[in-house]
Motif scaffolding. Structure first.
Motif, PDB file in Angstrom:
ATOM      1  N   HIS A 126     -21.164   7.076  39.597  1.00  0.00           N
ATOM      2  CA  HIS A 126     -21.522   7.032  41.025  1.00  0.00           C
ATOM      3  C   HIS A 126     -20.359   7.393  41.930  1.00  0.00           C
ATOM      4  O   HIS A 126     -20.464   7.260  43.135  1.00  0.00           O
TER       5      HIS A 126
ATOM      6  N   HIS B 286     -17.699  -0.951  38.695  1.00  0.00           N
ATOM      7  CA  HIS B 286     -19.059  -0.939  39.247  1.00  0.00           C
ATOM      8  C   HIS B 286     -20.067  -1.278  38.168  1.00  0.00           C
ATOM      9  O   HIS B 286     -20.484  -2.414  38.035  1.00  0.00           O
TER      10      HIS B 286
ATOM     11  N   CYS C   7     -14.955   1.336  34.686  1.00  0.00           N
ATOM     12  CA  CYS C   7     -15.242   1.243  36.115  1.00  0.00           C
ATOM     13  C   CYS C   7     -15.821  -0.136  36.421  1.00  0.00           C
ATOM     14  O   CYS C   7     -16.702  -0.628  35.715  1.00  0.00           O
TER      15      CYS C   7
ATOM     16  N   CYS D 131     -14.925   8.088  38.775  1.00  0.00           N
ATOM     17  CA  CYS D 131     -15.979   7.747  37.816  1.00  0.00           C
ATOM     18  C   CYS D 131     -17.122   8.755  37.948  1.00  0.00           C
ATOM     19  O   CYS D 131     -17.582   9.048  39.070  1.00  0.00           O
TER      20      CYS D 131
HETATM   21 FE1  FES Z   1     -18.586   3.854  38.045  1.00  0.00          FE
HETATM   22 FE2  FES Z   1     -20.907   3.370  39.187  1.00  0.00          FE
HETATM   23  S1  FES Z   1     -20.278   2.960  37.128  1.00  0.00           S
HETATM   24  S2  FES Z   1     -19.220   4.375  40.021  1.00  0.00           S
END
Ligand code: FES
Length: 439
Positions: free
Chosen positions: A104, A83, A81, A101
């Motif tokens: 979050h 993020h 991911c 994911c």
């Molecule tokens: Fe994937 Fe935050 S690590 S949504």
């Protein structure tokens, strides 16, 4: 330096510096220069037949998702991911419309586009209307190049690398012995088998590339002898002594086989599979497809590696990727293929025999793993790591090329293909540009 790395292998003389199997710094360079630039086997098209079907696997240590698209194509992208780096998908396989994911909740479609971010407007875009600095299109996972060869799925991170067919070089006729026996192609008859062996990946890849010596001399003798009918006179059993080995002209690929002597295949796979492989309409059809390129009906117990980590055994039909896990460990991910139009009884026999032989609990797999683990254990020693290893078999002896088979061939008991594999490895490790590396 690149020069020092190149000199770890002397392919002319056949000397190998054992540090290539045990050194952490060399391993880090391998990840970057070998695995991030080579075509790596990820699975079979039969693992993901329908749109949305996916498997999660690895390109070396990098986790990836392999997913079938609506238009029938395949995408491979980093299972990370964008993020905070969590895996996008955690299950081994399945069918998905999107991947969410679990950290979050960022969601990606099956093509790898980021399509949903929880509280996107409030948390990322709470600025003036039309002045949001966050664009989901910038945050998809890294995509790999994907291609297939007769059912096998390969991927490569490197945009500069040659296309798959060029990369496979002159090895394809030898792959076809297993993959192109019928116009129906092959199908997978089991899921992915996974196991860990505490040894360097190159021991496994090299053996499947070049080492019929262990099969014809010692390693598998107990398995072979115990498979023979009880009335066989063991004093009359002879070790196979005819056959050939092939070294690809580029790319480090290699294969070897015995000629005409079906005793070893009989011991491993039993009479049903040997009869299917050698007699009857399926065998005749295979020969008519393959015979233009090579006398496949003479080849027995073939082993093969497509550099670096795709290995398989035509006739036995186990296929595997050696996923490296540091210099001292390899994860073996294997599956079985069979002619898609083979009778169900034959497919079942392939499944059963592979479980007994080339599987986590299989006798032959244990023989191989035991050797590799013992060699690796020895390399903990300072002195053991300082003694060059011998890969000289077949170097400097009269040419035993067999013109019946295409490409550069030698006698079956040879390390010519191993020298080719290590030569290519050393070039990839020490030549950072495709300008000098490409075929
Ligand atoms: Fe994937 Fe935050 S690590 S949504």
């Amino acid at each position: 330096s690149n020069e020092e790395i190149k000199n770890l292998v002397d392919q002319e003389i056949g000397l190998i510096d054992p540090r290539i199997y045990s050194d952490q710094d060399l391993y880090e360079i391998e990840l970057e220069r070998v695995f991030a630039r080579s075509w790596l086997l990820l699975g079979h098209e039969g693992h993901i037949p329908k749109a949305g079907d996916y498997i999660t696997t690895y390109m070396a240590e990098d986790p990836v998702i392999v997913v079938r698209q609506k238009d029938g194509s395949i995408k491979v992208f980093l299972n990370q991911c964008r993020h905070r780096g969590m895996r996008i998908e955690r299950s081994d396989f399945g069918n998905a419309k999107s991947f969410t994911c679990t950290y979050h909740g960022w969601a990606y479609d099956t093509a790898g586009n980021l399509v949903n971010v929880p509280f996107e407007k409030e948390a990322f875009c709470d600025k003036k209307e039309g002045d949001c600095g966050f664009d989901k299109a910038d945050w998809g996972p890294l995509q790999a190049r994907v291609d297939t060869y007769k059912g096998l799925i390969f991927a490569n991170w490197d945009e500069e690398a040659p296309d798959l067919l060029t990369y496979l070089s002159d090895a394809t006729p030898y792959m076809d012995v297993m993959l192109d026996r019928t116009e129906a192609g092959t199908e997978v008859i089991s899921g992915m088998q996974k196991t860990v062996i505490p040894c360097n990946w190159k021991f496994a890849a090299e053996q499947f590339c070049s080492d019929m010596y262990h099969a014809g001399t010692m390693s598998h003798l107990a398995g072979v002898l115990s498979s023979l009918p009880p009335d066989v006179d063991l004093s009359q059993v002879k070790l196979p002594s005819t056959g050939n080995q092939f070294r690809a002209k580029w790319g480090g690929h290699g294969t070897g086989w015995f000629n005409d002597d079906f005793a070893l295949l009989q011991a491993i796979m039993g009479p049903k599979v040997v009869d299917y492989w050698t007699k009857g309409p399926a065998a005749e059809r295979a020969q008519s497809r393959l015979g233009q390129k090579l006398p496949a009906d003479r080849m027995v117990a073939q082993h093969m590696t497509i550099f670096p980590t795709c290995s398989f055994l035509p006739g036995i039909n186990t296929v595997r990727t050696w996923h490296p896990r540091g210099p001292h460990e390899v994860e073996v991910w294997s599956f079985i293929v069979v002619d898609a139009d083979a009778p169900e009884e034959i497919k079942e026999e392939y499944r059963r025999k592979n479980i007994f032989t080339f599987n986590q609990g299989g006798t032959y797999e244990q023989d191989d793993g035991e050797n590799w683990v013992e060699v690796q254990r020895g390399l903990r020693g300072h002195k053991a790591r300082s003694q060059p290893l011998c890969a000289q078999m077949g170097a400097g002896v009269p040419n035993k090329n067999n013109p019946e088979f295409p490409g550069k061939t030698s006698y079956v008991y040879s390390e010519e293909a191993a020298r080719g594999m290590y030569h290519h490895w050393a070039r990839m490790m020490s030549e950072p540009s495709w300008e000098t590396l490409r075929p």
